[in-house]
Each structure stands twice: as C-alpha cells, then as structure tokens.
Design an enzyme around this catalytic site. Structure first.
Site, short mmCIF file in Angstrom:
data_model
loop_
_atom_site.label_atom_id
_atom_site.label_comp_id
_atom_site.label_asym_id
_atom_site.label_seq_id
_atom_site.Cartn_x
_atom_site.Cartn_y
_atom_site.Cartn_z
N LEU A 133 0.83 -1.20 0.00
CA LEU A 133 0.00 0.00 0.00
C LEU A 133 0.87 1.26 0.00
O LEU A 133 0.74 2.11 -0.87
CB LEU A 133 -0.94 0.00 1.22
CG LEU A 133 -1.79 1.25 1.45
CD1 LEU A 133 -2.73 1.49 0.27
CD2 LEU A 133 -2.58 1.13 2.76
N SER A 140 1.17 7.98 5.33
CA SER A 140 -0.07 8.23 6.05
C SER A 140 -1.19 8.65 5.10
O SER A 140 -2.35 8.31 5.31
CB SER A 140 0.14 9.31 7.12
OG SER A 140 1.06 8.87 8.10
N TRP A 164 8.47 0.56 2.09
CA TRP A 164 8.30 0.03 3.46
C TRP A 164 7.53 -1.29 3.47
O TRP A 164 6.68 -1.52 4.32
CB TRP A 164 7.59 1.06 4.35
CG TRP A 164 8.21 2.43 4.29
CD1 TRP A 164 7.64 3.54 3.76
CD2 TRP A 164 9.52 2.79 4.72
NE1 TRP A 164 8.52 4.60 3.85
CE2 TRP A 164 9.68 4.17 4.43
CE3 TRP A 164 10.57 2.10 5.33
CZ2 TRP A 164 10.85 4.86 4.73
CZ3 TRP A 164 11.74 2.79 5.62
CH2 TRP A 164 11.87 4.15 5.32
N GLN A 343 16.18 0.26 31.95
CA GLN A 343 16.54 0.97 33.18
C GLN A 343 16.70 0.01 34.35
O GLN A 343 17.61 0.16 35.18
CB GLN A 343 15.49 2.03 33.50
CG GLN A 343 15.87 2.98 34.61
CD GLN A 343 16.98 3.94 34.20
OE1 GLN A 343 17.20 4.16 33.01
NE2 GLN A 343 17.69 4.49 35.18
N GLU A 370 1.57 0.46 10.05
CA GLU A 370 0.11 0.34 9.90
C GLU A 370 -0.65 1.51 10.51
O GLU A 370 -1.65 1.34 11.20
CB GLU A 370 -0.36 -1.01 10.45
CG GLU A 370 0.20 -2.15 9.62
CD GLU A 370 -0.49 -3.47 9.83
OE1 GLU A 370 -1.68 -3.48 10.16
OE2 GLU A 370 0.19 -4.50 9.64
N THR A 372 0.72 5.50 11.84
CA THR A 372 1.45 6.01 12.99
C THR A 372 0.47 6.28 14.14
O THR A 372 -0.74 6.38 13.94
CB THR A 372 2.16 7.33 12.65
OG1 THR A 372 1.17 8.35 12.39
CG2 THR A 372 3.06 7.17 11.43
#
Length: 390
Positions: A133, A140, A164, A343, A370, A372
């Site tokens: 796609l 986006s 991508w 951490q 898929e 953001t």
C-alpha cells in the site's frame, strides 16, 4: 545470578481447542524461535524455515475459513497466538500479522473462483505474503498513491514503486493497491500479484535500527502484466478494501506490541529478583518494585484492550475505533515498558548481552507501522467528534 523462569501468561481462551493451540505455539516458540532470535537478528537473517514450519502447523491462516485451509479461529485466539510469537521474536510475530493482512482482501472480497484457486496455497501451502500500500511519497496519506494499473484487453499493466514493504524481496505473493481511475480514494483497485511476476523486483532492504531479520524494502513494478482474474473486488473498491484490512491489521500490531512488552517485563523481573546490591535483591527496593508494577499493569491493560476489540470483531460489530485505541495504547506501552526494562537492568540493559536493548529498538517501529500513532489519534477523534472542518 539465579535464573527465574517467566510464568506463562494466564489466558482466557474460549475452547479447549484454543488452549491446545496456544500450547503448540508456546512449544514452537520456545524450541524453534526464541533460542536463535538474538543471533539471527544481529546477523539480519530472515527465518524463512520458521514460516514454513508455521504453515505446516496450520498457524499462517488461523482467522480464515477452513474450507480454504484456514484455522476457523476467532480473532481473540489468533491475536493471542501473535502475542506469543512476538514475545519469542518480533520478526516472526509481525511477519505472521503481515501475511494475514496480505490474505485479507482475497479472503473477504474475492470471488468464489479466486478463493478456490489461490487461498489454499496462501493459507496453508507454504506461501508468504506482502501487503503493498505505502509508497515513497504516500505513507499516512495512502489515498494519494501513484502506482498505476492500466487495462490492456483482459489484462492490467502495473507500474510504480511501493515502499516500506515487509517481506519485500522474499514474498511469494503481494496484495497491491494501484490507481486505475481518477484522483483520491475512489480511483484505487486491489490486485493479487505473484511474487515472481515478470517486471517485479525489490530494492536492497532498508537498514533499520531493529527487526533486522525482517526484510523491509521498496518493491518496483515495471510493466508487470497480470490477468483481470487477479483483480480483487470491483474497480475503485481498493481503498475501502485496504481500510478494512488495516482495521484488523492494527489489532495484529497491538498484540505483537503486548508480546514484546511481556518479554521485556519477564526479563526485568528475572534480573531484578536475581541481582543483589547492598546485600539483597534489587527487587526489594520500592522504587524498582513500583516500576515493575506499573509495567505489568500497562501490559494487562493493553491486552484487555486488544481482546475487547477482537471480541467486537468476532461478534460482527464495529470495532475500528477500538482497533485504533488498541494499536495506540499497546504500542506506546511497548515503548515505555522496554525503556523501563533497560533501566531496571542498568548498564547491562544497554548491552547486547541481554535482550532488552533489542526489545526497545524493536518496540519503536510498532508506533509507526500500519498507521502512525498520530494517525490513530486522528481516527479516534473522528469517531468522537466527527470529521475535521475544512
């Protein structure tokens, strides 16, 4: 430092068959996937043999109809399988999610003849799919895609570049969204393209900060000719098909995110209960105990959120808003939990000797793929307040 083996997630599953399925997945994950994950990710090796094993085990088509080789499993079960796989290795969990996404168009919008011809191999015949796609200039804003499909008699000729693409260069088939009409969403059509089609090629995979074992690459279509029998749905229906697939795909990403977060928490708990400072385990110190408690609470909340959305989907009810919420919350949770896990381990967490640094690098991409998380917030807000004013 003594080892503390993580306890399996206590899952609420609807059937004995589902419980057996989760046991099978855990066995494959512990025996075949997890032991090689760190080494193969570091080497950037794609585990194609694992996907072959998953296909042979009936795990690549779980949410689809058994008539065509699927598993007839509800989404609430399928997503928990994804979570288990992603906890062992995100390349595998996300890869199964993308494969399922690539099957969605044909399984839900294809003709009976198309489904009979192609779905058995796609769902259980060892094939692996890609979903095409996004493009270099339309991520986006997917409705502005430029890849074209031009009719030539009983065929279509595809030209353009997708970007991508997970499994770019290794996929056996691609679900491709291409422009067949005018500008905007209504001019887009879906096609099923063989991975070995003449004129189809993949660029060198992107060099990523995480998920190095999963190839992500541009896919080029240079005069790729396919018959009209490989068009899925009606002309101009492609964008609606794509959005339908993404609603379900976002739940797959949410489940993968919870899997990564759970793996990071398990590692943090094992380390904290085994590492001693000032004469006692560091898990005795309240500041660290509270951090672990917060991590566990976020994970449980995320799991509940994606399962609620899945159960709506299984019941045939609208679930797009809940899917966006699940994708948003679960992936943000994975990012925060993996940061906290580093951490907890301190300096060791920053080294490749422990897997939490890899989990942290991998979690970041889940906030991007898929849709953001900024897009998820837009989707949720539209459900609450309607479309934006122009």
């Amino acid at each position: 430092m003594p080892d503390r083996a993580p306890q399996p997630v206590d899952r609420q599953l609807p059937t004995d068959e589902a419980r057996d399925l989760i046991s099978l997945v855990r066995d494959i994950a512990q025996r075949e996937i997890a032991p090689k994950a760190a080494e193969e990710e570091d080497a950037g090796r794609f585990p194609r043999e694992i996907f072959t094993l998953l296909s042979e085990s009936g795990l690549l088509g779980l949410p689809y109809d058994s008539e065509y080789g699927g598993g007839d499993q509800p989404y609430e079960v399928y997503l928990q399988v994804l979570e288990e796989l992603a906890a062992a290795r995100l390349t595998v969990g996300l890869g199964v999610s993308v494969h399922s996404l690539a099957c969605h168009a044909l399984a839900n919008y294809g003709t009976k003849e198309q489904q009979v011809e192609h779905l058995p191999d796609m769902l259980g015949g060892g094939l692996l799919g890609a979903y095409c796609l996004s493009e270099p200039a339309s991520g986006s804003d997917a409705a502005s895609l430029r890849t074209k499909a031009v009719r030539d008699g009983d065929s279509w000729v595809l030209d353009g570049t997708k970007a991508w693409i997970t499994h770019g260069g290794v996929a056996d088939f691609c679900t491709v969204l291409a422009r067949t009409g005018g500008e905007g969403a209504r001019g887009i059509t879906a096609f099923l393209v063989p991975g070995d089609a003449e004129g189809l090629s993949a660029a060198v995979p992107e060099k990523k900060m995480g998920m190095k074992g999963s190839p992500t690459a541009q896919v080029h279509f240079d005069g790729v000719r396919i018959p009209d029998s490989r068009r899925i749905g009606e002309e101009g229906q492609g964008f609606a098909i794509a959005l339908s697939a993404l609603d379900s795909g976002r739940l797959g990403i949410a489940a993968c995110a919870v899997g990564v977060a759970q793996a990071a928490l398990d590692e943090a708990v094992a380390y904290a209960t085994g590492r001693e400072q000032f004469g006692r385990p560091i898990a005795d110190f309240q500041g660290l105990r509270f951090m672990l408690a917060d991590m566990a609470t976020r994970i449980e909340a995320g799991r509940s959120l994606y399962l609620t959305a899945a159960r709506l989907r299984d019941a045939g009810r609208p679930f797009a808003r809940q899917a966006a919420m699940a994708k948003l919350f679960c992936t943000d949770t994975a990012m925060q939990v993996t940061i906290d896990a580093v951490q907890v381990l301190g300096g060791y967490g920053y080294t490749a000797d422990f897997p939490v640094e890899r989990y942290m690098r991998e979690a970041k991409v889940l906030q991007i793929v898929e849709g953001t998380n900024q897009i998820q917030r837009m989707v949720i807000a539209r459900h609450l307040a309607g479309p934006e004013s122009r």
